[in-house]
Motif scaffolding. Structure first.
Motif, short mmCIF file in Angstrom:
data_model
loop_
_atom_site.label_atom_id
_atom_site.label_comp_id
_atom_site.label_asym_id
_atom_site.label_seq_id
_atom_site.Cartn_x
_atom_site.Cartn_y
_atom_site.Cartn_z
N GLU A 1 0.81 -1.21 0.00
CA GLU A 1 0.00 0.00 0.00
C GLU A 1 0.85 1.27 0.00
OE1 GLU A 1 -3.02 -0.06 3.00
OE2 GLU A 1 -3.85 -1.97 2.33
N ILE A 2 1.89 1.27 -0.80
CA ILE A 2 2.72 2.46 -0.98
C ILE A 2 2.34 3.07 -2.31
CG2 ILE A 2 5.05 3.37 -1.15
CD1 ILE A 2 5.98 0.97 0.50
N GLY A 3 1.61 4.19 -2.27
CA GLY A 3 1.10 4.78 -3.49
C GLY A 3 0.81 6.26 -3.32
N PRO A 4 0.36 6.91 -4.39
CA PRO A 4 0.14 8.36 -4.36
C PRO A 4 -1.04 8.75 -3.49
CG PRO A 4 -0.61 7.45 -6.44
CD PRO A 4 0.06 6.33 -5.72
N GLY A 5 -1.16 10.04 -3.24
CA GLY A 5 -2.19 10.58 -2.36
C GLY A 5 -1.52 11.21 -1.16
N ARG A 6 -2.14 11.05 -0.01
CA ARG A 6 -1.48 11.55 1.20
C ARG A 6 -0.14 10.83 1.39
NH1 ARG A 6 -6.01 11.90 5.91
NH2 ARG A 6 -6.75 9.93 5.02
N PRO A 7 0.88 11.54 1.87
CA PRO A 7 2.22 10.93 1.93
C PRO A 7 2.25 9.71 2.83
CG PRO A 7 2.15 13.01 3.16
CD PRO A 7 0.88 12.94 2.38
N CYS A 8 2.89 8.66 2.34
CA CYS A 8 3.08 7.46 3.15
C CYS A 8 4.16 7.73 4.18
CB CYS A 8 3.49 6.29 2.26
SG CYS A 8 2.27 5.86 0.99
N GLY A 9 4.15 6.95 5.25
CA GLY A 9 5.11 7.16 6.33
C GLY A 9 5.86 5.89 6.68
N LEU A 10 7.13 6.05 7.02
CA LEU A 10 7.94 4.97 7.58
C LEU A 10 8.49 5.49 8.89
CD1 LEU A 10 9.28 2.21 7.40
CD2 LEU A 10 11.13 3.25 6.07
N TRP A 11 7.95 4.94 10.00
CA TRP A 11 8.29 5.43 11.33
C TRP A 11 9.17 4.41 12.05
CZ3 TRP A 11 3.06 7.46 13.77
CH2 TRP A 11 2.52 8.46 12.93
N GLY A 12 10.02 4.90 12.92
CA GLY A 12 10.83 3.99 13.70
C GLY A 12 11.85 4.72 14.55
N PHE A 13 12.35 4.03 15.55
CA PHE A 13 13.35 4.56 16.45
C PHE A 13 14.66 4.78 15.69
CE2 PHE A 13 16.55 3.74 19.93
CZ PHE A 13 16.28 4.89 20.65
N GLY A 14 15.42 5.77 16.08
CA GLY A 14 16.69 6.04 15.42
C GLY A 14 17.61 4.83 15.45
N GLY A 15 18.17 4.47 14.30
CA GLY A 15 19.08 3.34 14.22
C GLY A 15 18.42 2.03 13.89
N CYS A 16 17.09 2.02 13.68
CA CYS A 16 16.42 0.75 13.39
C CYS A 16 16.58 0.33 11.94
CB CYS A 16 14.94 0.81 13.77
SG CYS A 16 13.93 1.84 12.69
N GLY A 17 16.98 1.26 11.07
CA GLY A 17 17.20 0.88 9.67
C GLY A 17 16.22 1.47 8.69
N LYS A 18 15.52 2.54 9.07
CA LYS A 18 14.53 3.16 8.17
C LYS A 18 15.18 3.59 6.85
CE LYS A 18 13.34 6.49 10.96
NZ LYS A 18 14.24 6.17 12.07
N THR A 19 16.38 4.16 6.96
CA THR A 19 17.04 4.65 5.75
C THR A 19 17.37 3.51 4.80
OG1 THR A 19 18.00 6.53 6.94
CG2 THR A 19 19.07 5.88 4.89
N TYR A 20 17.80 2.37 5.33
CA TYR A 20 18.09 1.22 4.47
C TYR A 20 16.83 0.77 3.73
CZ TYR A 20 22.74 0.59 6.49
OH TYR A 20 24.04 0.76 6.86
N VAL A 21 15.71 0.71 4.44
CA VAL A 21 14.46 0.29 3.81
C VAL A 21 14.06 1.28 2.72
CG1 VAL A 21 11.99 -0.03 4.20
CG2 VAL A 21 13.63 -1.03 5.79
N ALA A 22 14.17 2.57 3.03
CA ALA A 22 13.76 3.60 2.07
C ALA A 22 14.64 3.57 0.82
CB ALA A 22 13.81 4.98 2.72
N ILE A 23 15.95 3.42 1.01
CA ILE A 23 16.84 3.36 -0.15
C ILE A 23 16.59 2.08 -0.95
CG2 ILE A 23 19.26 3.16 -0.87
CD1 ILE A 23 20.03 5.01 1.38
N ALA A 24 16.34 0.97 -0.26
CA ALA A 24 16.02 -0.28 -0.96
C ALA A 24 14.78 -0.11 -1.82
CB ALA A 24 15.83 -1.41 0.03
N LEU A 25 13.78 0.64 -1.31
CA LEU A 25 12.57 0.89 -2.09
C LEU A 25 12.89 1.73 -3.32
CD1 LEU A 25 9.51 0.77 -2.49
CD2 LEU A 25 9.32 2.77 -0.98
#
Length: 364
Positions: A54-78
């Protein structure tokens, strides 16, 4: 019968002309839809980036998490999956297209390093990444006067735009005030105009990861730092948990506006496969993600979490008395004591006599 059909056609044309006249773009401050847009035009399929998640246009999607959990890795992988058409995490289909990654947190060296490691792990050739744009410390912030025009220009023709992170993209703003949602609404309007999907990274509060260890019941929808208006202004939101060598858990806490159903939580593991001939000159091994499990995990009660924490503590610290265990596990002393009694009854720990009528606990 022909007269009836002609009458209906004429009535339809009159209605269309009336609505079109009323919604002339030059005199349409309320952005009223035309008659055709409301009743005639076919609904186009949503241009999902990843429909399964469910990552698609419209209201901005969010990826939330504690610092250091790896959000940036997931976002770059996407981003890499989007521009190359590869499966995300080797499992989820992505609709390919150009992408842009805006790093408001990391400098050039760190960002390039992570990007190359992930591209290595996904076995990408550099030429495949030509449609990925990366911005480091963008001068245009979400609260800049020119933000709407700049984002519209940037995202026209783009499939995905990642903003890392919300807080850093809004210098001077108080994320605890509901007014912060206006910047998410701005992104939603840009998405509506361009068709681009936004993914905004956002931090969880620092005490979030401690809640489970303390046996506290938490609502995952409250795990984003700041005002609740941030959740209200978002589309699909995923919460990421885990750190270090532990697998990461991704759980959707808010559904997309155009969702058909709620995806199951997934677990991913950050692994570093050996590659004899790296594609890029990078420091360290490449990175990829493995999906460990797609099915939803059974709900675990607060008591069961305390019980599991108690068992792990006894295994790692044999020979400690009950009071010492209670003070270190956290939660209510009576809850920890009940957990010890159950673990002993189940044969998972052993209680042995200690000094001054105390009981010392050991793993069975």
């Amino acid at each position: 019968m022909a007269d009836v059909i002609d009458f209906e056609k004429e009535r339809l044309e009159k209605a269309k002309r009336a609505v079109v006249a009323a919604s002339d773009a030059s005199e349409n401050p309320f952005s009223l839809l035309t008659f055709d847009q409301l009743w005639i035009d076919r609904k186009e399929d949503e241009s999902w980036v990843c429909k399964e998640l469910e990552i698609g246009p419209g209201r901005p999607c969010g990826l939330w998490g504690f610092g250091g959990c790896g959000k940036t890795y997931v976002a770059i992988a996407l981003c890499v999956a989007t521009v190359t058409g590869r499966l995300l995490f080797g499992r989820f289909q992505v609709d390919p297209g150009p992408a842009v990654y805006l790093s408001h947190e990391m400098g050039r060296s760190a960002c390039v390093e992570r990007l190359r490691r992930i591209a290595n792990g996904m076995l990408c050739e550099p030429i495949e990444l030509v449609d990925l744009s990366v911005g480091i410390y963008p001068k245009v912030k979400l609260n800049s006067p020119e933000a709407r025009a700049a984002y519209t220009k940037l995202c026209t023709g783009k499939k995905l735009c990642v903003i890392d992170s919300l807080r850093r993209a809004l210098p001077g703003e108080d994320e605890n005030k509901s007014e912060i949602a206006q910047y998410l609404h701005l992104l939603a309007e840009v998405s509506d105009a361009t068709g681009c999907t936004f993914l905004v990274l956002h931090h969880s509060p620092k005490d979030g990861p401690n809640a489970d260890a303390q046996g506290l019941e938490t609502d995952d929808r409250t795990m984003g730092r700041g005002s609740g208006a941030i959740l209200d202004g978002s589309g699909s939101v995923w919460l990421m948990k885990g750190s270090g060598k532990r697998p990461r858990t991704l759980k959707q806490i808010r559904a997309h506006d155009n969702a058909d159903g709620k995806p199951d939580p997934i677990r991913i593991d950050l692994v570093q496969p050996s590659m004899p001939d790296p594609l890029f000159d990078t420091h360290g091994p490449p990175v990829r993600y493995d999906v460990l499990e797609e099915q939803a995990q059974p709900e675990v009660s607060a008591f069961d979490r305390i019980k599991a924490t108690t068992l792990r503590f006894v295994s790692e610290n044999p020979g400690m008395n009950g009071k010492g265990i209670e003070s270190r596990v956290g939660g209510k002393a009576t809850t920890v004591r009940t957990a010890l009694d159950e673990l002993e009854a189940e044969g998972l720990v052993q209680g042995r006599p200690g000094p001054k009528n105390s009981t010392l606990y050991y793993p069975a």
